[in-house]
Scaffold this active site. Sequence first.
Site: not given
Length: 1016
Positions: A266, A268, A378, A582
């Site tokens: 993951h 970001d 997430d 996000h």
Amino acid sequence: MHDDRVHVERRIRRILNERLRPAVHGERAPLDLEFWPAPGEPVTLEEALAATYVKAAPGQEWGPPWGTTWFHLTGTVPSAWSGREVEAVVDLGFSITGPGFSAEGLVLRPDGTAVKALNPESIWVPITKSSTGNGDVDLYVEAASNPDIMREGFGTPHGVGTPLGDIETAGRAPGYRVRRVELAVFEREIWELVMDVEVLDQLMHELSTDDPRRWKILRALETAVDAIDLRDVTGTTAAARKALEPALAAPAVASAHRVSAVGHAHIDTAWLWPLRETVRKVARTAANVTQLMDDHPDLVFAMSSAQQWAWMKEHHPAIWERMKEKVATGQFVPVGGMWVESDTNLPGSEALARQFVHGKRFFLEELGIETQEVWLPDSFGYTAALPQLVKLSGSQWFLTQKMSWNQVNKFPHHTFWWEGLDGTRVLTHLPPVDTYNSVLSGRELAHTVRNYTEKGVANRSLVPFGYGDGGGGPTREMIGRAARLADLEGSARVGVESPQDFFVKALEDHPAPEVWAGEMYLEIHRGTYTTHHATKAGNRRSEHLLREAELWSATATVRTGAEYPSERLDAIWKQVLTHQFHDILPGSSIAWVHRLAKTTYAEIAAELEQIVADAQRALAGDENASGVVTFNAAPHARDGVVAGGAGIPSEPSQPAVLEHTEAGTVLDNGLIRVVIDERGLLTSVVDAATGREAVAEGRVANLLQLHQDLPYEWDAWDVDRSYTHTVTDITGVDSLRSRVLEDASVQVEVVRTFGASRVTQLLTLAPGSRRLDVETEVDWQECEKFLKAAFPLDLRADVSSAEIQFGYVQRATTSNTTWEREQFEIPAHRYLHVGEPDYGVAVVNDSTYGHDVSRTVRADGGTTTTVRLSLLRAPRFPDPQTDLGIQRLRYALVPGADLLDATREGHWINLPARSVPGDHPVAPLVEIDHPGVVLSALKLADDGSGDLVVRVHEALGARRRTALRVDAEYSSWTVTDLLERPLDDPGPALEQAEESGVFTVSLRPFQILTLRLRRS
């Protein structure tokens, strides 16, 4: 032995950590080290190769915050190591926080090919599988000295925050010190023993002391460590492994839980690092993964976010080619079908749809792959609009794990049908491992089995494994664990496979899942609806300008043949979508990210205004025309470029009047009558049509309230219920002025100061308007405070109706259950509506998302329903300057409003009035007869064909049958998905009437319909 169990276990772990792990890299030889601190922003390898390096050694300080330092490693593999596996071991002084949160490096050869990345959990670099002796080593490391903001930020006292979140405030002092740079023999057999011991030891500790399997493992491990000669680990490794063979060969029971392990990282798109650093994080992770795939052909790695793939194509073509090579073998799997892993509560309707359009299209065009799963592990809650968008994008599965973060109520399913706003269902999975950063530890797998809610009816779950958030991905140790856990007694069975394989098997395993209907509200991170108002305002403005730019440009092309600015619009859309990631749009990124976002949004606004102006000049027939007058292109306008509904009801247009009475200043336009007292507060708002008073008895509205705001954790993200324990009503007034404006509107200006802040509000009532506008400018200088605007209403509302994408969602105003109680802060888009069966009130806004709704029963027996808008916050982590400075926002009270009124006024407060210059009206391309059917988009097709694309949706939650008129020539038409491809089964939603250009549209509640018209 049983009485001494704890001591035996401790001895096993000590030998594992102090003797076996250090022995993995055996004989060692030095490497020569040079370094060059690159000035400013990152540079290319070509620039680095041409630089002048300075000799260095372990102990060398390097790396100012956000800097780039290039290291040059050279040396020769000793001839005595002939036939042995050799690696370089490079520790640049990584912090202990973990991969992705501190310094990182990308190892490159002089020809520009990437070898792999370096991070705290992966400090090795492959040199040769079998040395031929005297081999030369020549490597470069692009090292990023990213500061450890996670460690610094959470440890900062007194709410000061850390200055490390912006290169402009972070300072220039070196933050790292080189620890180790050398060649070493990689003792693969010892590494395998480490994996054997680690997996069995972790499994043993998850088994009950009553389980015979635990004791058998303990006995095997004790025998194995007894076989190790601590002075000759290499020579006795084989004997130790032999002792563990029976324990590792014992198969899992037939009913063991089955885990589909999917390699993952993951990353970001921006968080505790800026966008430019994410580009490098993706490159480092992809280099790691492709290198591992060479050694482990069974590794499957899923990567989402088309933007991140696109960055590799643009900035790292060599890594991009490696990724495509592994895509072709089925190892490197694109997932997600979205441009980025966006927030889903805050993006507008079209923006959320375009996340799928741009994401899916990239994977189709660049890789020839139709992604099937939407991958959002997430994001901070999941809108009820998503299932329909998933299906209309051509996908069929959804994955998240964030719901495991709920603070009070445990989400009841792991594999289930998720039913959206319109009734669309999508197969959804929440991995019961409760993390998207699994390392495939014994504890995680045991938790998976215990936690899995579908026991007895299903037996399969997915585990995303690999270091994430800041990237890194799987390691060879994780792959080693997976291999040993494939069929091991006492454990779940682990198989490495793709998400698609998992979902197919999951539905076979569980053909009749339970149903969850409506939004998945996350009981944490509620502050993200409000934090960093300027970013949210920039997003809202960009979304509406994009809609206008497409609408005006399409009209200009169809009417005049003007060139449609497809490439410019495409580029702008991608910028806006990227900033909906996000942590950016929710406001939880560092200061650097939001500082750059402000500049980006200003540039976007300027370019879109230019596109609109160009289209208007083309429609006016004068390329040099200027001084464009106003005209509204809102979805409910009939007299302009587009009509999306029956238009605005005719209202009296008498001038608004301004009176000064004993009760206060009165604003009255014949539709509503507003009384503002000497403190600048609303004491009365009466709807003339019904005579109803909107403001609750004895209360005042538009009351600014200030709360202390320090959540127990996650400052920028969270608003805890405890904030309600302290409140200060802001009633003091510095000045109060009233005036009549040139357009016959009446206005009251209220200026207040509180704390170190100052607020100016303009309360305006226009002729013919049924809403009172409140334009607010705040010089916000507070620390850890939460600013709200309260409207206590004389209503008994059981639910509130909050606009979301393509409709609205209703939430209880009561606290009968813990599920209701935990929704003490809720998101809404342009309106929030409360009402009784025959009367309602809406609050609309131009840039606010957070709200709360509460009820109380008064002494007179009446019920007060209070709606509050969340205006500003002041958290200090990760950005210590969050929202400080001038903030501008606008909201309005609409008494006597039903849901159609709320929808209409929510559109109008967000869209400027526009028209083309000159005296010649422009006929609308599209008109819709029913006000409940809203035009979402009017544009030309993305493929450059010139086809006209019309997207509408039912907005009020009822079945609609209406006429849609298209005033443009076309040869054929089709109902399409979001990617403008014909639907296999379009259903009965649209049919062409006998009259050319007229369609009969039949929509179920909240249904989205996209029509493509092939122009002649």
